[in-house]
Design a protein around this motif. Structure first.
Motif, PDB file in Angstrom:
ATOM      1  N   GLU A   1      10.457   3.211 -19.895  1.00  0.00           N
ATOM      2  CA  GLU A   1      10.035   3.802 -18.624  1.00  0.00           C
ATOM      3  C   GLU A   1       9.303   2.768 -17.768  1.00  0.00           C
ATOM      4  O   GLU A   1       8.546   1.940 -18.271  1.00  0.00           O
ATOM      5  CB  GLU A   1       9.130   4.998 -18.903  1.00  0.00           C
ATOM      6  CG  GLU A   1       9.040   5.986 -17.766  1.00  0.00           C
ATOM      7  CD  GLU A   1       8.040   5.538 -16.725  1.00  0.00           C
ATOM      8  OE1 GLU A   1       8.248   5.862 -15.537  1.00  0.00           O
ATOM      9  OE2 GLU A   1       7.059   4.865 -17.093  1.00  0.00           O
TER      10      GLU A   1
ATOM     11  N   SER B   1       3.840  -2.011 -25.625  1.00  0.00           N
ATOM     12  CA  SER B   1       4.940  -1.047 -25.628  1.00  0.00           C
ATOM     13  C   SER B   1       5.069  -0.364 -26.979  1.00  0.00           C
ATOM     14  O   SER B   1       5.312   0.851 -27.054  1.00  0.00           O
ATOM     15  CB  SER B   1       6.261  -1.741 -25.269  1.00  0.00           C
ATOM     16  OG  SER B   1       6.230  -2.223 -23.938  1.00  0.00           O
TER      17      SER B   1
ATOM     18  N   THR C   1      11.613   7.753 -24.236  1.00  0.00           N
ATOM     19  CA  THR C   1      10.894   8.121 -23.022  1.00  0.00           C
ATOM     20  C   THR C   1       9.795   7.123 -22.708  1.00  0.00           C
ATOM     21  O   THR C   1       9.593   6.738 -21.547  1.00  0.00           O
ATOM     22  CB  THR C   1      10.290   9.534 -23.167  1.00  0.00           C
ATOM     23  OG1 THR C   1      11.351  10.480 -23.357  1.00  0.00           O
ATOM     24  CG2 THR C   1       9.484   9.916 -21.937  1.00  0.00           C
ATOM     25  N   ALA C   2       9.080   6.675 -23.726  1.00  0.00           N
ATOM     26  CA  ALA C   2       7.970   5.749 -23.511  1.00  0.00           C
ATOM     27  C   ALA C   2       8.414   4.295 -23.523  1.00  0.00           C
ATOM     28  O   ALA C   2       7.770   3.456 -22.899  1.00  0.00           O
ATOM     29  CB  ALA C   2       6.902   5.966 -24.584  1.00  0.00           C
TER      30      ALA C   2
ATOM     31  N   THR D   1       6.381  14.746 -20.022  1.00  0.00           N
ATOM     32  CA  THR D   1       7.827  14.753 -19.819  1.00  0.00           C
ATOM     33  C   THR D   1       8.593  14.946 -21.122  1.00  0.00           C
ATOM     34  O   THR D   1       9.691  15.509 -21.117  1.00  0.00           O
ATOM     35  CB  THR D   1       8.287  13.441 -19.162  1.00  0.00           C
ATOM     36  OG1 THR D   1       7.931  12.330 -20.009  1.00  0.00           O
ATOM     37  CG2 THR D   1       7.613  13.253 -17.816  1.00  0.00           C
TER      38      THR D   1
ATOM     39  N   PHE E   1      10.586  12.512 -11.562  1.00  0.00           N
ATOM     40  CA  PHE E   1       9.351  11.867 -11.988  1.00  0.00           C
ATOM     41  C   PHE E   1       8.500  11.418 -10.802  1.00  0.00           C
ATOM     42  O   PHE E   1       7.270  11.438 -10.868  1.00  0.00           O
ATOM     43  CB  PHE E   1       9.669  10.669 -12.875  1.00  0.00           C
ATOM     44  CG  PHE E   1      10.195  11.053 -14.231  1.00  0.00           C
ATOM     45  CD1 PHE E   1      10.087  12.358 -14.685  1.00  0.00           C
ATOM     46  CD2 PHE E   1      10.801  10.115 -15.047  1.00  0.00           C
ATOM     47  CE1 PHE E   1      10.568  12.726 -15.930  1.00  0.00           C
ATOM     48  CE2 PHE E   1      11.283  10.472 -16.302  1.00  0.00           C
ATOM     49  CZ  PHE E   1      11.169  11.780 -16.742  1.00  0.00           C
TER      50      PHE E   1
ATOM     51  N   TYR F   1       3.380  10.468 -20.556  1.00  0.00           N
ATOM     52  CA  TYR F   1       4.699  10.518 -21.189  1.00  0.00           C
ATOM     53  C   TYR F   1       4.903  11.828 -21.944  1.00  0.00           C
ATOM     54  O   TYR F   1       6.021  12.352 -22.005  1.00  0.00           O
ATOM     55  CB  TYR F   1       4.868   9.329 -22.135  1.00  0.00           C
ATOM     56  CG  TYR F   1       5.077   8.015 -21.437  1.00  0.00           C
ATOM     57  CD1 TYR F   1       5.709   7.948 -20.203  1.00  0.00           C
ATOM     58  CD2 TYR F   1       4.649   6.813 -22.008  1.00  0.00           C
ATOM     59  CE1 TYR F   1       5.914   6.749 -19.555  1.00  0.00           C
ATOM     60  CE2 TYR F   1       4.842   5.610 -21.370  1.00  0.00           C
ATOM     61  CZ  TYR F   1       5.477   5.573 -20.150  1.00  0.00           C
ATOM     62  OH  TYR F   1       5.669   4.379 -19.503  1.00  0.00           O
TER      63      TYR F   1
END
Length: 297
Positions: A229, A93, A225-226, A168, A138, A165
């Protein structure tokens, strides 16, 4: 006339008192509303924190008993890898979130600067397309993006997920940074060109340092965002345990017949810590960046 003048003075003297009384009442009501709203916002986080110290069998109890039942067993088991390779998920992550942040901010900054400073055919359509892209849910994008990654040979890879990612994050970040660059005087660009800087040199050495608040906002948005998600990470990463991100790895605590609420709450607290740290690092730029980026566009 003397009586009338005295009455007028009495009325004028009474008005500020009434206004101050009304303002105090309004102030008390406003602060009370803010306190209630804060409690409503903080209570779910507090309850997750309380649940993270409970064993799974007693995690669903509605009465918190931290004194007698508080324990760090959930945290130690998660970090020890008894419930999944949490540290590997954390590393995946971090890598994906940092790569997304760096790439998204760079692409957004260069695109936003070009849209702010240069005139070219399709500029208005380009900015409009950035807004239209944000309207699609999405879930609609999963199938076409999956096919694109298959053609590129990036399906199941971390870099492929980073590119997803960016699709978006970049539109929103570009629109924000374009609005922020509009607030920076163009005289700075002209002065840089007079001193012999190239267009990219003007952008990199003069404009970009002045846009730090806007960059902080976009970096924070790209990171979030990353970081949290789930849908894209579940679809575009391999099913191997060592390839999962934190948001996907948490699904191991939700089984078909039962949910390990204590371990899930503890893992959620651990997942939230990096996001809190990033917010603390950029929070002094957030208000300036959001307000300036929203003025123009």
């Amino acid at each position: 006339m003397t009586v009338e003048a005295a009455s007028l003075k009495a009325v004028a003297a009474a008005r500020p008192v009434k206004r101050s009384q009304r303002s105090r009442v309004a102030s008390v009501g406003l602060h009370a509303a803010l306190v209630v709203a804060s409690l409503i916002a903080v209570f779910p986080v507090f309850w997750v924190l309380v649940t993270s110290f409970k064993p799974d069998a007693r995690a669903v109890e509605t009465t918190p008993k931290l004194v007698n039942e508080s324990s760090l067993d959930n945290y130690t088991r998660i970090l020890a890898g008894e419930k999944g390779d949490f540290l590997a998920w954390f590393g995946n992550s971090v890598v994906i979130a940092l790569m997304t942040t760096v790439l998204a901010v760079f692409l957004s900054a260069t695109t936003g600067y070009a849209a702010s400073r240069f005139r070219f055919p399709g500029k208005r359509s380009l900015m409009l397309s950035f807004l239209v892209v944000q309207m699609f849910p999405f879930a609609v994008l999963i199938v076409p993006l999956y096919n694109i990654l298959l053609v590129l040979g990036l399906q199941g890879t971390s870099f492929g997920l980073v590119l997803v990612y960016c699709t978006t994050a970049v539109p929103f970040c570009t629109y924000m940074l374009k609005g922020y660059f509009d607030t920076i005087p163009t005289d700075i660009d002209e002065a840089g060109r007079v001193d012999g800087l190239t267009p990219f040199g003007v952008f990199w050495r003069l404009v970009l340092p002045l846009a730090r608040p806007g960059l902080a906002v976009t970096a924070f948005y790209a990171f979030l965002t990353a970081w949290g998600e789930v849908a894209f990470a579940s679809a575009f990463l391999s099913a191997a345990d060592e390839s999962k991100t934190l948001a996907v790895g948490l699904q191991v605590f939700v089984q078909q017949n039962r949910t390990e609420w204590g371990h899930l709450a503890a893992a959620s607290i651990l997942v939230a810590i990096p996001a809190i740290v990033v917010f603390y690092l950029v929070q002094r730029f957030l208000v300036t960046g959001l307000s300036s980026g929203a003025v123009k566009g």
